[in-house]
Design a protein around this motif. Structure first.
Motif, short mmCIF file in Angstrom:
data_model
loop_
_atom_site.label_atom_id
_atom_site.label_comp_id
_atom_site.label_asym_id
_atom_site.label_seq_id
_atom_site.Cartn_x
_atom_site.Cartn_y
_atom_site.Cartn_z
N THR A 135 0.95 -1.35 0.11
CA THR A 135 0.25 -0.07 0.04
C THR A 135 0.75 1.27 0.07
O THR A 135 1.86 1.20 0.68
CB THR A 135 -0.96 0.08 1.41
OG1 THR A 135 -1.79 -1.23 1.26
CG2 THR A 135 -1.66 1.31 1.29
N ILE A 136 0.57 1.96 -1.01
CA ILE A 136 1.47 3.35 -1.16
C ILE A 136 0.62 4.38 -0.91
O ILE A 136 -0.39 4.69 -1.48
CB ILE A 136 2.02 3.51 -2.27
CG1 ILE A 136 3.03 2.52 -2.93
CG2 ILE A 136 2.89 4.82 -2.48
CD1 ILE A 136 3.50 2.13 -4.11
N ARG A 137 0.87 5.40 0.24
CA ARG A 137 -0.03 6.48 0.67
C ARG A 137 0.54 7.78 0.27
O ARG A 137 1.88 7.75 -0.14
CB ARG A 137 -0.25 6.33 2.39
CG ARG A 137 -1.17 5.24 2.52
CD ARG A 137 -1.30 5.23 4.17
NE ARG A 137 -2.25 4.03 4.55
CZ ARG A 137 -1.64 3.14 4.90
NH1 ARG A 137 -0.48 2.75 4.77
NH2 ARG A 137 -2.45 2.18 5.31
N ASP A 138 -0.18 8.89 0.24
CA ASP A 138 0.15 10.02 -0.06
C ASP A 138 0.84 10.29 -1.36
O ASP A 138 1.67 11.03 -1.56
CB ASP A 138 1.17 10.70 1.14
CG ASP A 138 0.72 10.55 2.68
OD1 ASP A 138 -0.77 10.90 2.53
OD2 ASP A 138 1.38 10.17 3.48
N ASP B 125 -2.64 13.49 -6.56
CA ASP B 125 -3.56 13.26 -7.77
C ASP B 125 -2.86 13.39 -9.08
O ASP B 125 -3.23 12.79 -10.03
CB ASP B 125 -4.61 14.15 -7.69
CG ASP B 125 -5.75 14.10 -6.22
OD1 ASP B 125 -5.55 12.99 -5.67
OD2 ASP B 125 -6.24 14.75 -5.93
N ASP B 126 -1.92 14.29 -9.29
CA ASP B 126 -1.26 14.44 -10.33
C ASP B 126 -0.47 13.38 -10.73
O ASP B 126 -0.31 12.71 -11.92
CB ASP B 126 -0.35 16.01 -10.34
CG ASP B 126 0.39 15.99 -11.62
OD1 ASP B 126 -0.31 16.18 -12.65
OD2 ASP B 126 1.57 16.37 -11.79
N VAL B 127 0.28 12.60 -9.88
CA VAL B 127 1.29 11.54 -9.77
C VAL B 127 0.26 10.59 -10.42
O VAL B 127 0.48 9.90 -11.22
CB VAL B 127 2.04 11.26 -8.82
CG1 VAL B 127 2.67 9.79 -8.91
CG2 VAL B 127 2.92 12.42 -8.50
N LYS B 128 -0.80 10.29 -9.56
CA LYS B 128 -1.82 9.28 -9.92
C LYS B 128 -2.23 9.30 -11.19
O LYS B 128 -2.40 8.23 -11.91
CB LYS B 128 -2.88 9.06 -8.94
CG LYS B 128 -3.74 7.67 -9.09
CD LYS B 128 -4.90 7.64 -8.14
CE LYS B 128 -5.98 6.39 -8.56
NZ LYS B 128 -6.95 6.26 -7.50
#
Length: 91
Positions: A5-8, A11-14
């Motif tokens: 699980t990768i948090r933080d 939105d731009d990167v995703k």
């Protein structure tokens, strides 16, 4: 199988990762799984030979003095330097 699980993530990167996944015809999960698998399979970079040499030099300084007639520390170092070749020159 394990999960990660990768948090933080911004939105731009995703959004950029989603675009890249679509462009390669993969789901985001499949795309990221492939990237992680490729990265995990890469060989670890060799330790910088100069840094390794310095590390060995520090270890060698702890070696007790030689017996009469044996090479001393400095003679061994000169032998090592004479035989040392860059990785690119090794066969």
């Amino acid at each position: 199988m394990a999960s990660i699980t990768i948090r933080d993530i911004t939105d731009d990167v995703k959004a950029k990762l989603v675009e890249r996944a679509k462009a390669s015809g993969e789901s985001l999960e499949g795309f990221l799984r492939r990237i992680l698998s490729v990265e995990a399979a890469k060989a670890q970079p060799a330790q910088d030979s100069a840094a390794r040499f310095d590390e060995l030099m520090e270890m060698a300084k702890k070696i007790p003095p030689p017996e009469p007639g044996e090479k001393d520390f400095h003679e061994y170092i000169e032998d090592l330097r004479a035989r040392d070749k860059p990785l690119s020159d090794r066969s």
